[in-house]
Design an enzyme around this catalytic site. Structure first.
Site, PDB file in Angstrom:
ATOM      1  N   CYS A  42       0.825  -1.392   0.098  1.00  0.00           N
ATOM      2  CA  CYS A  42       0.642  -0.100   0.154  1.00  0.00           C
ATOM      3  C   CYS A  42       1.081   1.215   0.403  1.00  0.00           C
ATOM      4  O   CYS A  42       2.507   0.968   0.276  1.00  0.00           O
ATOM      5  CB  CYS A  42      -1.392  -0.222   1.383  1.00  0.00           C
ATOM      6  SG  CYS A  42      -2.050   1.284   1.237  1.00  0.00           S
ATOM      7  N   SER A  44       0.728   3.923   1.658  1.00  0.00           N
ATOM      8  CA  SER A  44       1.224   3.841   3.283  1.00  0.00           C
ATOM      9  C   SER A  44       3.029   3.357   3.394  1.00  0.00           C
ATOM     10  O   SER A  44       3.041   4.456   4.124  1.00  0.00           O
ATOM     11  CB  SER A  44       0.540   4.446   4.390  1.00  0.00           C
ATOM     12  OG  SER A  44      -0.452   5.035   3.478  1.00  0.00           O
ATOM     13  N   HIS A  47       5.133   5.224   1.564  1.00  0.00           N
ATOM     14  CA  HIS A  47       5.713   6.855   2.708  1.00  0.00           C
ATOM     15  C   HIS A  47       6.612   6.473   3.595  1.00  0.00           C
ATOM     16  O   HIS A  47       7.839   7.394   3.630  1.00  0.00           O
ATOM     17  CB  HIS A  47       4.028   7.843   3.694  1.00  0.00           C
ATOM     18  CG  HIS A  47       3.210   8.283   2.238  1.00  0.00           C
ATOM     19  ND1 HIS A  47       3.757   9.140   2.048  1.00  0.00           N
ATOM     20  CD2 HIS A  47       2.092   7.571   2.573  1.00  0.00           C
ATOM     21  CE1 HIS A  47       2.066   9.403   1.267  1.00  0.00           C
ATOM     22  NE2 HIS A  47       1.084   8.342   1.140  1.00  0.00           N
ATOM     23  N   HIS A  63       0.902  -3.172   6.588  1.00  0.00           N
ATOM     24  CA  HIS A  63      -0.108  -2.318   7.053  1.00  0.00           C
ATOM     25  C   HIS A  63      -2.048  -3.184   6.687  1.00  0.00           C
ATOM     26  O   HIS A  63      -3.065  -2.771   7.178  1.00  0.00           O
ATOM     27  CB  HIS A  63      -0.575  -1.681   7.757  1.00  0.00           C
ATOM     28  CG  HIS A  63      -0.575  -0.350   6.291  1.00  0.00           C
ATOM     29  ND1 HIS A  63      -0.222   0.013   4.943  1.00  0.00           N
ATOM     30  CD2 HIS A  63      -1.237   0.133   5.498  1.00  0.00           C
ATOM     31  CE1 HIS A  63      -0.095   0.590   4.142  1.00  0.00           C
ATOM     32  NE2 HIS A  63      -1.248   0.694   4.882  1.00  0.00           N
ATOM     33  N   CYS A 168      -7.218  -2.471   4.130  1.00  0.00           N
ATOM     34  CA  CYS A 168      -6.862  -0.910   3.895  1.00  0.00           C
ATOM     35  C   CYS A 168      -7.288  -0.157   3.144  1.00  0.00           C
ATOM     36  O   CYS A 168      -8.546   0.401   3.168  1.00  0.00           O
ATOM     37  CB  CYS A 168      -5.476  -0.687   3.843  1.00  0.00           C
ATOM     38  SG  CYS A 168      -4.784   0.964   3.892  1.00  0.00           S
TER      39      CYS A 168
HETATM   40  N1  APR Z   1      -2.676  13.792 -11.336  1.00  0.00           N
HETATM   41  C1  APR Z   1      -3.194  12.374 -11.212  1.00  0.00           C
HETATM   42  N2  APR Z   1      -2.200  11.390 -10.861  1.00  0.00           N
HETATM   43  C2  APR Z   1      -2.046  11.420 -10.282  1.00  0.00           C
HETATM   44  C3  APR Z   1      -0.165  12.116  -9.703  1.00  0.00           C
HETATM   45  C4  APR Z   1      -1.209  13.818 -10.749  1.00  0.00           C
HETATM   46  N3  APR Z   1       0.032  14.848 -10.482  1.00  0.00           N
HETATM   47  N4  APR Z   1       0.762  11.811  -9.755  1.00  0.00           N
HETATM   48  C5  APR Z   1       0.951  10.550  -9.241  1.00  0.00           C
HETATM   49  N5  APR Z   1      -0.691  10.032  -9.451  1.00  0.00           N
HETATM   50  C6  APR Z   1      -1.398   8.580  -9.803  1.00  0.00           C
HETATM   51  C7  APR Z   1      -0.370   7.768  -9.682  1.00  0.00           C
HETATM   52  O1  APR Z   1      -0.040   7.148 -11.084  1.00  0.00           O
HETATM   53  C8  APR Z   1      -1.492   6.539  -9.137  1.00  0.00           C
HETATM   54  O2  APR Z   1      -2.038   6.157 -10.042  1.00  0.00           O
HETATM   55  O3  APR Z   1      -1.853   8.797  -8.520  1.00  0.00           O
HETATM   56  C9  APR Z   1      -2.014   7.170  -7.984  1.00  0.00           C
HETATM   57  C10 APR Z   1      -1.026   7.191  -6.437  1.00  0.00           C
HETATM   58  O4  APR Z   1      -1.739   5.676  -6.144  1.00  0.00           O
HETATM   59  P1  APR Z   1      -1.003   4.976  -5.463  1.00  0.00           P
HETATM   60  O5  APR Z   1       1.298   5.107  -5.673  1.00  0.00           O
HETATM   61  O6  APR Z   1      -0.730   3.820  -5.855  1.00  0.00           O
HETATM   62  O7  APR Z   1      -1.084   4.712  -4.098  1.00  0.00           O
HETATM   63  P2  APR Z   1      -2.049   4.157  -2.843  1.00  0.00           P
HETATM   64  O8  APR Z   1      -1.339   3.108  -2.292  1.00  0.00           O
HETATM   65  O9  APR Z   1      -4.114   4.283  -4.010  1.00  0.00           O
HETATM   66  O10 APR Z   1      -2.324   5.114  -2.132  1.00  0.00           O
HETATM   67  C11 APR Z   1      -2.730   6.831  -2.369  1.00  0.00           C
HETATM   68  O11 APR Z   1      -3.851   8.035  -0.128  1.00  0.00           O
HETATM   69  O12 APR Z   1      -3.763   6.410   1.528  1.00  0.00           O
HETATM   70  C12 APR Z   1      -3.020   7.029   1.266  1.00  0.00           C
HETATM   71  O13 APR Z   1      -1.112   6.123   1.985  1.00  0.00           O
HETATM   72  C13 APR Z   1      -1.961   7.102   0.683  1.00  0.00           C
HETATM   73  O14 APR Z   1      -1.010   8.341   0.035  1.00  0.00           O
HETATM   74  C14 APR Z   1      -1.733   8.005  -0.147  1.00  0.00           C
HETATM   75  C15 APR Z   1      -3.150   7.648  -0.955  1.00  0.00           C
HETATM   76 ZN    ZN Z   2      -3.329   1.278   3.513  1.00  0.00          ZN
END
Ligand code: APR
Ligand code: ZN
Length: 366
Positions: A42, A44, A47, A63, A168
């Protein structure tokens, strides 16, 4: 009897996890030993690995997990050995005002965010001493010891990889729609960021009957995935997103979800909304980040920004509900899993997440 487990450990420096053995002690009073069957990868966790959030180390990461209760400590009544459970990364203390009010996600008595069990210790160790389970669950490990309030029983016919995601991303995303925003049927919505959590928001919107459902992402693969989960329109990030959203929604969305945790997209959330619209902050930025908004515009147009943590969920209520919706064919959770990997492929899974090339990797244990 204490045992060893293979686990993906963050040693506090660099973004690589070490897959190595740790020691796992017996569950204490009110605790259970869970044999982990699957753990999602995930955002998080990323991060933490990328140094955006600080944690006590060494830490067993993960998690978002599910497994089977193998042993119960003294006094455990909620679950029993053999039960299939999904782990909650925010175990409630069951004593504070938030818990009394039924808001487990807002519990103030939990020590989950310190990566500690209720008594302030952990059951994990290695030759160097204490090892911390991330958010008191540390699911990227063959075994976890968690408080019974973190182990939520679900029907055994939910596949373990699907169950792990309910721990999650699904709860966070679907919960943001149904618990936090309470989106009514027919409302127009936009989702910025379609990773695992954003796609769960899209699924939640489809379940709620929102229309149109506009998905925004930089990656074309993510937009295709969003369409398969119910997005009715997609917009490639980078251009005039606000203009395109305004056109699709006839003047702005009723609800806009930011699901990345990027300052730029958080700041632009109000521009996607119609008057009286609600912006929902689901994505989590690095610690200490501040965002600027046009306050006069927000006030005059009666817009609202709300925070959403763990989908405003009460895991003991929401996990079984989401599992039932999956079993009833109402939430296509299995389609969210793009890659099933082994524990020793965890670093590649995080690299793929950074590159935006996978919807969701799930680590599957034998
Ligand atoms: N504009 C649009 N989409 C974007 C941009 C942008 N500028 N930059 C990145 N993305 C997209 C990525 O292509 C990806 O599909 O945002 C998405 C982020 O997804 P993941 O990295 O897979 O993360 P995810 O597990 O979905 O979590 C997203 O939610 O709970 C919180 O901590 C978690 O901050 C995190 C967020
Ligand atoms: Zn999570």
């Amino acid at each position: 009897m204490p045992r060893t487990a293979l686990a993906a450990v963050h040693d506090g420096h660099g973004d690589r996890l070490a897959v190595r053995e740790i020691r796992v002690a017996d569950p204490g009073p009110g605790e259970v030993l869970v044999r982990i069957a699957a753990s999602g990868v995930c955002g998080s966790d990323r991060h933490v690995l990328d140094g955006e959030w600080s944690l006590p180390t060494p830490t067993v990461m993960g998690h978002e997990g599910a497994g089977v209760v193998e042993a119960a400590g003294p006094g455990v009544t909620d679950v029993a050995p053999g039960d299939t459970v999904i782990l909650s990364w925010y175990y409630p203390c069951r004593r504070c005002r938030a818990c009394a009010a039924g808001k487990a996600w807002a519990c103030t008595g939990t020590r989950a965010n310190e990566c500690l069990l209720p008594d302030g210790t952990t059951r994990l160790s290695d030759a160097g001493g204490v090892v911390y389970p991330y958010l008191a669950v540390g699911t990227m490990s063959e075994y976890a010891v968690v408080p019974e309030s973190a182990a939520i029983r679900v029907p055994a016919d939910v596949p373990m990889d699907v169950a792990s995601l309910i721990g999650c991303s699904i709860t966070t995303g679907v919960g943001a729609v149904v618990n936090n925003a309470r989106v009514p049927a027919g409302a127009g919505a936009v989702v910025v960021g379609c990773g695992g959590v954003g796609l769960a928001v899209v699924m939640g919107l489809a379940l709620a009957g929102a229309y149109p459902i506009v998905a925004v992402d930089t990656a074309e693969e993510k937009l295709a995935a969003a369409r398969s989960f119910g997005a009715t329109h997609t917009v490639r990030a980078g251009g005039d997103v606000a203009g395109e959203v305004a056109e699709i929604t006839s003047g702005g969305a009723d609800y806009a979800f930011e699901v990345i945790g990027r300052v730029g997209t958080i700041e632009s959330l109000p521009s996607l909304l119609t008057t009286g619209g609600v912006g929902v902050l689901v994505g989590l930025p690095p610690q200490g980040v501040r965002a600027g908004i046009d306050v006069l515009e927000l006030a005059e147009s009666g817009k609202t920004l709300i925070g959403s943590n763990y989908g405003g969920a009460v895991p003991s209520l929401d996990f079984p509900r989401l599992a039932r919706l999956y079993l009833a064919g109402r939430l296509p959770l299995d389609s969210l899993i793009s890659h099933r990997v082994r524990l020793d492929e965890v670093n590649e899974a995080f690299d793929a997440m950074r590159a935006g090339t996978r919807t969701r990797s799930v680590i599957v244990f034998d």
